[in-house]
Structure formats: C-alpha cells, structure tokens
Design an enzyme around this catalytic site. Structure first.
Site, short mmCIF file in Angstrom:
data_model
loop_
_atom_site.label_atom_id
_atom_site.label_comp_id
_atom_site.label_asym_id
_atom_site.label_seq_id
_atom_site.Cartn_x
_atom_site.Cartn_y
_atom_site.Cartn_z
N LYS A 175 0.85 -1.19 0.00
CA LYS A 175 0.00 0.00 0.00
C LYS A 175 0.89 1.24 0.00
O LYS A 175 1.47 1.61 1.01
CB LYS A 175 -0.90 0.06 1.22
CG LYS A 175 -1.93 1.19 1.08
CD LYS A 175 -2.36 1.79 2.39
CE LYS A 175 -1.62 3.02 2.81
NZ LYS A 175 -1.72 4.20 1.94
N GLU A 250 10.05 2.39 10.64
CA GLU A 250 11.05 3.41 10.30
C GLU A 250 10.37 4.75 10.41
O GLU A 250 9.54 5.10 9.56
CB GLU A 250 11.54 3.13 8.87
CG GLU A 250 12.75 3.89 8.50
CD GLU A 250 13.84 3.64 9.47
OE1 GLU A 250 14.26 4.61 10.11
OE2 GLU A 250 14.23 2.47 9.65
N CYS A 284 13.11 12.08 6.25
CA CYS A 284 13.22 11.74 7.67
C CYS A 284 14.63 12.01 8.17
O CYS A 284 14.86 12.11 9.37
CB CYS A 284 12.78 10.31 7.94
SG CYS A 284 13.49 9.14 6.81
N GLU A 386 9.43 17.03 15.05
CA GLU A 386 9.72 16.93 13.62
C GLU A 386 8.76 17.84 12.85
O GLU A 386 7.55 17.76 13.02
CB GLU A 386 9.55 15.48 13.16
CG GLU A 386 9.97 15.29 11.73
CD GLU A 386 9.87 13.84 11.25
OE1 GLU A 386 8.84 13.19 11.55
OE2 GLU A 386 10.81 13.37 10.59
P1 ADP Z 1 3.51 10.54 5.76
O1 ADP Z 1 2.45 11.58 5.86
O2 ADP Z 1 4.90 10.99 5.94
O3 ADP Z 1 3.33 9.63 4.54
P2 ADP Z 1 2.08 8.85 7.59
O4 ADP Z 1 2.61 8.19 8.81
O5 ADP Z 1 0.89 9.73 7.71
O6 ADP Z 1 3.33 9.63 7.03
O7 ADP Z 1 1.75 7.78 6.46
C1 ADP Z 1 2.67 6.80 6.02
C2 ADP Z 1 1.91 5.68 5.38
O8 ADP Z 1 1.08 5.06 6.36
C3 ADP Z 1 0.97 6.11 4.26
O9 ADP Z 1 0.93 5.10 3.27
C4 ADP Z 1 -0.35 6.24 4.99
O10 ADP Z 1 -1.47 6.09 4.13
C5 ADP Z 1 -0.26 5.07 5.96
N1 ADP Z 1 -1.10 5.20 7.16
C6 ADP Z 1 -1.53 6.34 7.75
N2 ADP Z 1 -2.28 6.06 8.83
C7 ADP Z 1 -2.33 4.72 8.94
C8 ADP Z 1 -2.91 3.81 9.86
N3 ADP Z 1 -3.63 4.23 10.90
N4 ADP Z 1 -2.75 2.48 9.66
C9 ADP Z 1 -2.02 2.03 8.63
N5 ADP Z 1 -1.43 2.83 7.73
C10 ADP Z 1 -1.56 4.16 7.88
#
Ligand code: ADP
Length: 495
Positions: A175, A250, A284, A386
């Site tokens: 995903k 990470e 990051c 951050e």
């Molecule tokens: P960023 O905004 O830097 O991408 P996020 O932590 O918001 O960081 O998102 C990283 C990834 O995790 C994306 O693919 C996002 O769709 C997914 N994601 C966000 N929230 C969840 C969650 N509650 N469970 C699983 N995956 C998530």
C-alpha cells in the site's frame, strides 16, 4: 484526459475500487492531475492477502539465486525507465528532478544488492558439543508481508522493503501513500515485467484508514514493514503488539548538524543547505537543527540565511529549480503552524522565510520559503518536534561535549552530522552521538544502501533497512541439528 491507474491483485489489474476513485494532483501545479486511482478498502485487502497467501509456497520454493535473478532484471528495467519514472515522481510529489532520479537510482542499487544477496543469504554452521553432530542455521521466509510506505521517497522506500522481502521468498501486499500511487504502479509493472510470479506482488491503493489499517489487522499478514510518522507508527505498533505480529518501523527524526569552530565552514554551509532544504526538508533524515559552536555561530548563520534566501524555488521539472513545493496543502499548513509556534516561543527569532510563496505560478502550488530560526534553546517545541519542511533551527553551544549533549537531547535518533577537522573530536562524536547514522564532514542526508538504515530511540523499533541487516526483518531464523551418531545424545547431560 486523466490517466487511469489500477490496483494489481492476484495477477490482474483492476481500475475499480470498492470505495470509488481518488485523484492525485501535482503539488507544483494544481491544474495538473497526475492520475485517477481506485479507492480501495477491506474487500481489496482481503483479496490481495488471499492471493499473496496462495502464491507463497511456490514462490518460496524458487531457489533464492533464481529469485535474485528476477530482481536483477527488475533493476535493469529500472535503469531503462529511470528518466520517465523520475519525471512522473516529480509531478507526483514535487521534489526536483535530480532528486527523483536519485530516488530511482536508490531503487536500482537496492535491486542489485538484493540480487547478489540471493546467492548468499548466509547462515552459520557451527560445531556441536556432542560427537557426530552438526549445527546450522538457515533463513526462512516469514510469509505474507504488508508493506506500507510514505510519499517522500516513492520508489526508494518501497524497494528497500519489497526487494529483500521477495528475494527472501515472501509474498507482498503493498500500500503506497495516496500522494504517490503512480510511482508505485511503475514499480509493480517493473516487478511483473521482470518475471515475479502471479500473486507474489499485490498493489492496493487507498488511505491509511481504509487500506493500511485493515492490512495491519489482517491475520493473514505475518509482517508489517512501515515507514512514516512516529504517531502512526505507534498506532501500528500497538495493533501489531496485540497480535504478536512482526513489525519493522522506520519513523521520524530531528536530525542535527554540529559545526565546530575548526570546521571547514564553506563545506559545512553547503552540507547544511543541502541537508535542510533538499526535498524541501521532507526527508526523515533532513537537517532540522544546526548546532553551532559559539565562535562561528554568528558568521555561519549570516551566510546560511543569505544562501537560503537565494535558493531557486519552483516546479521541480524545471532543471534550474533547487527546491520544489511541499507535497500538499495539509503539509504546508503543518509547516506554517510550526513556524507560528516558533515565532511565539520565548526568544526564538526568525531570520528568513516563514511564509507561502505567492503570485504567478506560485499560486498554483504549495511553495514555502526556506525558514531559519536563531536563539533557539533545547526545550522549545521547534527544537524538539519533527516539522518535515524547509525549517531549520540554530542552537549555540560552548564545546564539543555541549554539542553532543544538545544533539542527543531529542526523543529521536535517526541521522546526525559533525563538521570538524579534529580527528579526536570526530571519533568522540562517532562514539557518543545517539543516532543510527552519523556523518563526518557530510550532511545528515545521503545514505547508501550497503549500510544499515534506521535510527535509535523513537525513530523506530530497533530494525534496520538496507545492507544485509534488512534480512533480519524479512526472514525467520531456523536452527537445525543433525545427529549422525545413530544414538540418543542428550545436550548438556551426556558429557
Ligand atoms: P507521511 O504523511 O509521511 O506519509 P504517515 O505516517 O501519515 O506519514 O503515512 C505513512 C503511510 O502510512 C501512508 O501510506 C499512509 O497512508 C499510511 N497510514 C496512515 N495512517 C495509517 C494507519 N492508521 N494504519 C495504517 N497505515 C496508515
């Protein structure tokens, strides 16, 4: 006509998502719609997991060197398609072309490393304490891996996880971030063209809530590889903990560059600019703190601000541009909110930036001026949290010990850097800095894939990507005892 992109589940491409579709726009020009994607949910996750499960045994029985050869071909295809992918990636998430080319190159490097590892995948053979007995350890695949990735390295980060996962004999449900789904499609196309079997790689587009969480909760997924924010990492960690599911996290950073009074200042300035404003600060490993020896602090900051103000900001497809936009409006608001917090904090002073770029083409993108704060002290929020944008804070220190202590005063521990010409100071820093990565006379960014990548403290949960260390995430160890004595031998009892 908007390009239509698809999910890939069980060997089939499908444009329909159970939750409709979503569009992805170019953050440098919101008139440019990059593509339309299937908005997916639990239904697609279930189908993808079933496909990955069904494909697992056959794929895991392909000899690792042969799996490695397929990955080598994927690397070769990435070389061929590098420029097209880089351009698409710049349109998708904004960073400038030299950086998106670098992002694809990191994928290529990772492919070739993983391909070679297919011919090693070392275990140990050890003598046993009893006669006519041999001990060895081998690496086994874990099963179905759920890979959830962010938008800032749309090719490199998925490859860090998916190439080793596949080489080790696992199958994958992937995903990508919903800001960068098109690059993910290009990656999956490459894997399929290289010869990865049907069902081994499955791609599901959608949000963290509708696709990511069902993956985390799915009992058919044995492992989650996640890169993203610490907040989401914590939620995923709790869910995985409750299921005793293997998890590699990470997460964030608040990386610092130390500049000592004996440093080559030109070099340190160049490093700080690249580290702080490369990828518009959305790495990051971005340099978000400058820790400056008081003897050079004023001079350094003056020159840094002067250079920061001269950076050419714009659409990353223009080769003369040095800094692209932020990835979306939400991210720009988060950055701007931190700037407001900084301006209200104690005696922190903003020397440049702090605002959106407006007028002409800028009105159609999410552009933000490089921003520098001075008179910052350790306890301030802008020194601790951050920000993930082009915002740098400068802290002044008295000595090397003070510098290292200031650097370590962070809940994160990803990357770090020190500029000094003093070999003793450099070695002390290498030993005492609490971070997964330390650069000597280089900026906080620029990791190479043959060394472990990851951080200490709240940056993760102890795993490392890249190098051979990533194999510890994507394999289970099995210990094997072979007794060829023809009789019962009892360890620790028969002597
Ligand atoms: P960023 O905004 O830097 O991408 P996020 O932590 O918001 O960081 O998102 C990283 C990834 O995790 C994306 O693919 C996002 O769709 C997914 N994601 C966000 N929230 C969840 C969650 N509650 N469970 C699983 N995956 C998530």
């Amino acid at each position: 006509m908007v390009d239509k992109y698809r999910n890939h589940i069980s060997g089939k491409w499908s444009a329909t998502g159970s939750l409709g579709t979503f569009k992805n726009i170019n953050p440098a020009d919101t008139r440019d719609i990059v593509g339309e994607f299937p908005a997916s949910g639990k239904e697609e996750v279930d189908a993808a997991v079933a496909a990955a499960r069904a494909a697992f045994r056959k794929w895991s029985l392909v000899p690792a060197p042969k799996r490695g050869e397929i990955i080598k071909r994927a690397g070769d295809l990435m070389v061929e398609r590098k420029e097209d992918i880089a351009r698409l990636m710049t349109r998708e998430m904004g960073k400038i072309l030299i950086e998106t080319r670098g992002d694809v190159q990191e994928g290529i490097d990772t492919a070739y490393y993983a391909a070679g590892e297919g011919r090693r995948l070392f275990g140990d053979t050890v003598p046993c304490e009893l006669p006519n007995k041999l001990g060895m350890s081998i690496r086994c695949p874990v099963g179905v891996c759920g890979v959830i990735t962010p938008w800032n390295f749309p090719m490199a980060i998925p490859t860090w996880k998916i190439f080793p996962a596949l080489m080790c004999g696992n199958t994958v449900v992937f995903k990508p971030a919903s800001d960068t789904p098109a690059t993910a499609v290009k990656f999956v196309e490459i894997l399929l063209d290289a010869g990865v079997h049907e069902g081994v790689i499955n791609l599901v587009h959608g949000t963290g809530k509708t696709v990511g969480m069902p993956m985390v909760e799915h009992p058919g997924i044995q492992l989650i590889g996640f890169t993203g924010s610490s907040g989401v990492g914590r939620i995923i960690g709790e869910k995985c903990g409750a299921q005793l599911k293997r998890l590699s996290l990470e997460l964030g950073g608040k990386n610092a560059e130390i500049v000592m009074d004996d440093a080559n200042l030109e070099l340190a300035l160049e490093g700080a600019l690249w580290g702080a404003f490369g990828t518009t600060g959305q790495r990051c490993t971005a340099t978000s703190r400058l820790i400056l020896h008081k003897k050079i602090s004023k001079r350094f900051v003056e020159q840094f601000v002067e250079k920061a103000q001269k950076l050419r900001i714009g659409n990353g497809l223009d080769e003369s541009v040095q800094v692209g936009p932020l990835v979306n409006a939400g991210q720009r608001d988060i950055v701007h909110n931190y700037v407001k917090i900084g301006r209200e904090e104690d005696k922190a002073t903003m020397l440049c930036g702090g605002e959106f770029l407006t007028g002409g083409d800028y009105d159609r993108g999410f552009f933000y001026k490089p921003t520098v704060f001075v008179n910052v002290t350790r306890g301030m929020r802008i020194a601790k949290e951050e920000i993930f944008g082009p915002v740098v804070v400068a802290l002044e220190v008295e000595s090397l010990d003070d510098a290292i202590e200031t650097l370590n005063d962070s809940s994160y521990g990803l990357s770090s850097s020190i500029y000094t010409q003093d070999v003793n100071a450099a070695f002390k820093a290498m030993r005492d800095i609490e971070a997964g990565i330390t650069y000597i006379n280089g900026p906080t960014i620029g990791a190479e894939i043959q060394l472990p990548f990851g951080g200490m403290k709240n940056t993760g949960n102890g795993h490392r990507e890249s190098s051979h260390t990533v194999l510890d995430t994507y394999t289970e160890w099995k210990s094997i005892y072979v007794d060829f004595s023809g009789k019962l031998q009892r360890a620790q009892i028969d002597t």
